[in-house]
Scaffold this motif. Sequence first.
Motif, PDB file in Angstrom:
ATOM      1  N   ARG A  56     -12.481   0.120  -5.337  1.00 18.10           N
ATOM      2  CA  ARG A  56     -11.999   0.616  -6.639  1.00 18.10           C
ATOM      3  C   ARG A  56     -10.467   0.700  -6.641  1.00 18.10           C
ATOM      4  O   ARG A  56      -9.812   0.383  -7.628  1.00 18.10           O
ATOM      5  CB  ARG A  56     -12.579   2.000  -6.939  1.00 18.10           C
ATOM      6  N   TYR A  57      -9.920   1.127  -5.522  1.00 17.28           N
ATOM      7  CA  TYR A  57      -8.461   1.274  -5.394  1.00 17.28           C
ATOM      8  C   TYR A  57      -7.766  -0.089  -5.370  1.00 17.28           C
ATOM      9  O   TYR A  57      -6.779  -0.311  -6.082  1.00 17.28           O
ATOM     10  CB  TYR A  57      -8.173   2.056  -4.111  1.00 17.28           C
ATOM     11  N   LEU A  58      -8.320  -1.026  -4.574  1.00 21.74           N
ATOM     12  CA  LEU A  58      -7.656  -2.331  -4.422  1.00 21.74           C
ATOM     13  C   LEU A  58      -7.944  -3.271  -5.585  1.00 21.74           C
ATOM     14  O   LEU A  58      -7.076  -4.073  -5.959  1.00 21.74           O
ATOM     15  CB  LEU A  58      -8.108  -2.999  -3.116  1.00 21.74           C
ATOM     16  N   GLY A  59      -9.155  -3.184  -6.147  1.00 21.56           N
ATOM     17  CA  GLY A  59      -9.548  -4.163  -7.165  1.00 21.56           C
ATOM     18  C   GLY A  59      -9.636  -3.642  -8.572  1.00 21.56           C
ATOM     19  O   GLY A  59      -9.844  -4.415  -9.513  1.00 21.56           O
ATOM     20  N   GLY A  60      -9.475  -2.329  -8.759  1.00 21.95           N
ATOM     21  CA  GLY A  60      -9.682  -1.753 -10.087  1.00 21.95           C
ATOM     22  C   GLY A  60      -8.492  -1.841 -11.022  1.00 21.95           C
ATOM     23  O   GLY A  60      -8.606  -1.479 -12.207  1.00 21.95           O
ATOM     24  N   GLU A  64      -0.593   0.768  -9.242  1.00 17.58           N
ATOM     25  CA  GLU A  64       0.396  -0.255  -8.895  1.00 17.58           C
ATOM     26  C   GLU A  64       0.598  -0.326  -7.383  1.00 17.58           C
ATOM     27  O   GLU A  64       0.752  -1.390  -6.803  1.00 17.58           O
ATOM     28  CB  GLU A  64       1.731   0.062  -9.586  1.00 17.58           C
ATOM     29  N   ASN A  65       0.575   0.837  -6.751  1.00 23.09           N
ATOM     30  CA  ASN A  65       0.793   0.915  -5.306  1.00 23.09           C
ATOM     31  C   ASN A  65       0.337   2.288  -4.811  1.00 23.09           C
ATOM     32  O   ASN A  65      -0.163   3.112  -5.599  1.00 23.09           O
ATOM     33  CB  ASN A  65       2.273   0.662  -4.946  1.00 23.09           C
ATOM     34  N   ASP A  98       5.032   1.282  -1.187  1.00 25.01           N
ATOM     35  CA  ASP A  98       5.211   0.234  -2.200  1.00 25.01           C
ATOM     36  C   ASP A  98       4.104  -0.810  -2.193  1.00 25.01           C
ATOM     37  O   ASP A  98       4.166  -1.774  -2.946  1.00 25.01           O
ATOM     38  CB  ASP A  98       6.571  -0.449  -1.994  1.00 25.01           C
ATOM     39  N   GLN A  99       3.106  -0.640  -1.321  1.00 26.48           N
ATOM     40  CA  GLN A  99       1.992  -1.578  -1.273  1.00 26.48           C
ATOM     41  C   GLN A  99       0.699  -0.870  -1.682  1.00 26.48           C
ATOM     42  O   GLN A  99       0.642   0.356  -1.716  1.00 26.48           O
ATOM     43  CB  GLN A  99       1.859  -2.140   0.155  1.00 26.48           C
TER      44      GLN A  99
END
Length: 862
Positions: A56-60, A64-65, A98-99
């Motif tokens: 959910r965090y990476l693909g939702g 932004e970061n 920032d990532q």
Amino acid sequence: MSNQRDRQRFKNEDLVLKVTTNIDPSVWDESKYEPFLDELCGIREYQKDAIRTVLRYLGGEKYENLRTLAQENFDINEEMGRRYGSRAGMERHLQLPDQLACSIDMATGTGKSYVLYGLAAIMLGEGIVDRVLVLCPSNTIETGLISKFRDLSGNASLRDVLPRDCKVLVPKIINASESIVNRSICVENYHAILKHVKSSIRDSLKGCGNRVAVFNDEAHHVANESGANVKRWKEFLLNPEYGFRYVVGVSGTCYIKDEYFADVVSRYSLRQAIEERFVKKVEYISEMPQTDNGDEKWQLIYKRHQAWKKQLKRRRIRPLTIIVTQNIKTCKLVAEQLQAFLQEWENISAEDAERKVLPVTSAKEHQPNVARLKMVDNPASKVEWIVSVSMLSEGWDVKNVFQIVPHEERAFNSKLLIAQVLGRGLRWPDGWKGLDPIVTVFNHDAWSGRIRHLVNEILEIERRLSSSVIETASFHFDLYNLDYTRDTDTSEYAKKGEYRLLEQGFVDLPTQLEVEDVVIEFERAVTGEHTKFKTNIEHKTYTTEEVAEFMFRRLQSIDDESKDADDPKDRTRYANKFPVERCQKIIENSLRRAGSKSNRVTEANRQKILQALGPLRRKKAKRVVYKLTPNALKTISTKERASISCSAAELRRGDKTVFYGPNCEASIPDEQLEFFCEVKDPDGDFRAGCEFISNSHDFKTPCNMVIADATPERRFTRELCKRENAVALDAWFKNAPQRFYTIEYAWKKGEHPKRGEFSPDFFIKKDKTIHIIEIKDDSEINDPSPENQKKYEYAKAHFERLNQWFLKADIAVKYQFNFLTPKSFNLFFQLIRNDELKDFRSELDVTLSRSSSGSDTNEMGS
């Protein structure tokens, strides 16, 4: 007395970042992968939850970061506000803000590799990324992950439940010996990312970071940065040449020493894993008997090992004990000691003892042992004991560990290390049925609270205030010190004649037991249940004849040493006076007086008998002379001083006092602001440890606050801030207690020469003179300590030499050093106001000067 308010307590679960479930299903629909997760994870719902949360965090496309996720949580989570103080304070704790970066905290033994594979397979299958790079800290972990990933990628049942539109059904599992192509998962030891190491990683991924997911197994290595190569691991993740966007860390030890990671999005704790029966229960020592030597401690460890061996025999499991050491050198030594113990205790050959003990380190000689680890659970293996280095213990899937021994405190002195040590014994043995298995931690009983804290998931932070230099302050000035070389000259003087010896005809011995019944009390993690293990210690013993022979040989050796002495009075004849028969009668008499009915002497009493012989060797008195030769002048700016701090307990008790001026609050770290407001509350608990200087012109120091130790320093600081004194000086500075401006000195503690460094308390600048002040209590005037006498002597010589250097170098400055006590404060400040402080000497200066006059131990080169 301590106060709970002196420390802040946080539950780790309250510091976990919450990822929103409010995700547009047209952007990311996790339901389509539910059959895959069911097949991959089975009943382990916590693995599924971790995968869902991270996806959910990476693909939702909600964040932004990491920074935006952290800010969202900070705004809604009061505990995070209490922990970090501000958004900026929290951001300083983020490793990769920032990532799209995060960490997964999963207790060792709960299947982190399944979560890593699930994330990789779904991100490739969904087309979120084209390639996945999994970095790990050792070859052992790399080999294990590649093997497991290949099994999973080749599993037809997993492949069959993937969605029909899945872009990658069978990921290619490789390491960096071949190019990292699309649709692949590359597993590699992090050493492969280093510039001097030949691998495909750099060439394959340059410029592709936006379409690559980087997973860090055992991610605490990245955060703790204990070496140059590990530091380069983090630099690799941040390198703009790659531009990595997706970075996920997985660890069972999400700690930077004792502090919990700030970027954890999913947590499955050791406590949960124990309660839900996915790992062994843990018991640790809460109370144990004292042991006199290493052999007795080995006995207790051995007997616990044997108790497990007996209990597990019907299950056909041979239990393993692992001893965790701090470094390779200690590991080798402990392995040798253990082998010698087993050889004697079990009456076996050296070869058989060696087969039972497996030392595992990164040393070349132990590399074959790393391969043997795979076989130690096999019934055919002879290994019962593994001796390991703490930081090299990861990546093992050994399941028959039933006892863990942290050999020394340094292998067990932070939550990170404790969690790593516990992790070695958590996995259940294959096919285990019935009552839950238990792993014993054979710790020192003083360390039990640390284990309890870890299992209870408590982050405890001592509340502190820091005194820091303000870079832009107008009261900075330069200080000069000397760079020395040091030579040591030791002179010896022999003592003459014989000692009077054993005139009473016995040695006063305590009552002894040859076999002592003991009880070790264990506490169960999570439940707090206490159990007792009853055993015994067989104390090493000697016959009275053996101890008499020891005595006689020692006396004889003294006689042999003195037989050629020029003066006949220096030739001892102890052996003539105390033949073996007389020595034996003294020992037997001593044992009777101690109530012993045995003809044997324990090791402890043997030592006492030998100590009773006294210093028989013609003892040589030593005089140590340190000669310090100045080589160069060093300039130190007050801007270079590191921050120093004090605790809530010290302030509340009034042991320390903080002095601060207007606008101090602007320079306080965010996480300390709340505590600072409590400290300055005139009606609060800390009023005894706080003084406000209302006019900044009276606070002529370049620090945001000054921490005064004890009453004399507090009074002196108060004087420095009085208007009439402040106008008479240019600036002043409180030294750090160590590693800023130090003076080397030598002194004797009893009969032992010692070297040390001391840091004078204050530097006061007035025109071209720097006054260096060391503050002491008035009691020193009448009874100065030997250590302070030497501090005075060496410091005076140092500053005299410094002034001579100034003259030769034509530097227009002078240094004046004084020891001050409250009795001289009024005089000191009156003279500084009147410009008459030149050549001032306090009462303590005079006392110390008299005490050190005529000393021959402070010889310094010029």
